[in-house]
Design a protein around this motif. Sequence first.
Motif, PDB file in Angstrom:
ATOM      1  N   LEU A 159       0.850  -1.199   0.000  1.00 43.29           N
ATOM      2  CA  LEU A 159       0.000   0.000   0.000  1.00 43.29           C
ATOM      3  C   LEU A 159       0.877   1.237   0.000  1.00 43.29           C
ATOM      4  N   VAL A 160       0.465   2.232  -0.766  1.00 41.10           N
ATOM      5  CA  VAL A 160       1.090   3.553  -0.748  1.00 41.10           C
ATOM      6  C   VAL A 160       0.090   4.528  -0.137  1.00 41.10           C
ATOM      7  N   VAL A 161       0.529   5.288   0.857  1.00 43.23           N
ATOM      8  CA  VAL A 161      -0.321   6.309   1.477  1.00 43.23           C
ATOM      9  C   VAL A 161       0.301   7.671   1.214  1.00 43.23           C
ATOM     10  N   ALA A 162      -0.477   8.551   0.603  1.00 47.27           N
ATOM     11  CA  ALA A 162      -0.017   9.906   0.304  1.00 47.27           C
ATOM     12  C   ALA A 162      -0.396  10.823   1.457  1.00 47.27           C
ATOM     13  N   THR A 163       0.627  11.356   2.122  1.00 48.85           N
ATOM     14  CA  THR A 163       0.417  12.385   3.145  1.00 48.85           C
ATOM     15  C   THR A 163       1.277  13.595   2.787  1.00 48.85           C
ATOM     16  N   ASP A 164       1.404  13.848   1.476  1.00 53.89           N
ATOM     17  CA  ASP A 164       2.324  14.874   0.992  1.00 53.89           C
ATOM     18  C   ASP A 164       1.655  16.219   0.741  1.00 53.89           C
ATOM     19  N   GLY A 165       0.591  16.515   1.482  1.00 52.38           N
ATOM     20  CA  GLY A 165       0.093  17.868   1.571  1.00 52.38           C
ATOM     21  C   GLY A 165      -0.838  18.307   0.461  1.00 52.38           C
ATOM     22  N   ARG A 166      -1.203  19.588   0.540  1.00 53.94           N
ATOM     23  CA  ARG A 166      -2.220  20.147  -0.345  1.00 53.94           C
ATOM     24  C   ARG A 166      -1.758  20.235  -1.794  1.00 53.94           C
TER      25      ARG A 166
END
Length: 417
Positions: A159-166
């Motif tokens: 799984l890849v989770v994107a928490t790289d902002g707006r």
Amino acid sequence: MEKTGCVVVGGGPAGLMLGLLLARAGVQVTVLEKHADFLRDFRGDTVHPSTIRLIDELGLGQEFRRLPQSRLQSVVFPVPGGRPVTMGDFDALRPPYNYIAMMPQWDFLNFLAAAAAEEPGFTLLMSHTVTGLVRDGGRVRGIRFRTPDGSEDALEADLVVATDGRHSLLRDAAGLAPKEYPVPFDTWWFRLPRHQAETGPVAGLIPAFGPGEALVALSRTDYYQMGYLAPKNAGARIRAEGVEGFRRRIAALRPDLADRMDAIGSLEDLHWLDVRLDRLLSWHINGLLCIGDAAHAMSPAGGVGINLAIQDAAATAAILAPALLRGRVAPADLRRVERRRRFPTVVVQTGQRLMHRAVFGPIMAGKRSRFPAAALFLARNVPAVRSIIPRFIAFGPRPEHAPAFARRAEPRPQPQP
């Protein structure tokens, strides 16, 4: 190509909290952060009671409270010709969750990273810039990234989770488009010194309003963090007026601080925030999930962005850890995360949109130069309003708890020799 259980892209509050929680579940998790450290000024630095409670449940409360911080216990609105009105008194909440902790975000991120580093399954890669997704058969299988020496590499994951902002690169690469809502202002952050005679407990968050502009001040130990709000697309006007014009505007809004305007040396001392309010129509595709600002950019109104993102991380870990331990994360699992976190996101964003429409929109349009009198009347005369507002800001509509697998008992104090 190496493989891990979960790749988290972005070493902000949501990314590091998710990494910590998943590692405590026994998941192999790798967090990639493009910067070499966390030292970036004027990032969100409010840690709300919902997050403090989560930290306590993780057994990290004592260590968290040893970090340098101040306590925000009220939001006070000045009233020309009258006594100030307290819109939110967090001290009325039940201890120990009756304040908002104010601390530099880099201290908070270093704290989370250090706690996560104690887990054998956690890896943090600094100065690693993600450049794209690895796909196979219609599913995201991992990420491509650039190492500190400039070489290209890839990492496979369940799984890849994107928490790289707006400004998420990964949500763009996945073709996930947000619905945008109008925002009437942008913010320019800067600092002013706090004189020695003014030191002491944090007084709270104090706003000031003028036609077409507003100013918020947050007290720190030896400085004030100031946020100047101006209409969207006001950057050209601010640059044309120059630093002297900007100083005059700030001094007019806060005459009591006029004696320290020379602390604004140039317009380079201002940090511009392009305020956005948006939400993805879908937060995931097969193999990829977006949370935090990557899924829903928040207005600074209420200062809830960090804490909503951390709640996303807690829900994500609780729902997805079993699937990750099995090595099979299905789209249905990702939909469960989105369903749980969409409701509180919609509620908070609706509140922010109402504030934009009722308060900031008219002020930025020059139609009003003060907070709505009706709201001040309610805050002053209706006790229920004074209790609802701080609780909503402190905990939000659906606060999350730490999953059982991530909880730890607080270490007992060691006896003194």
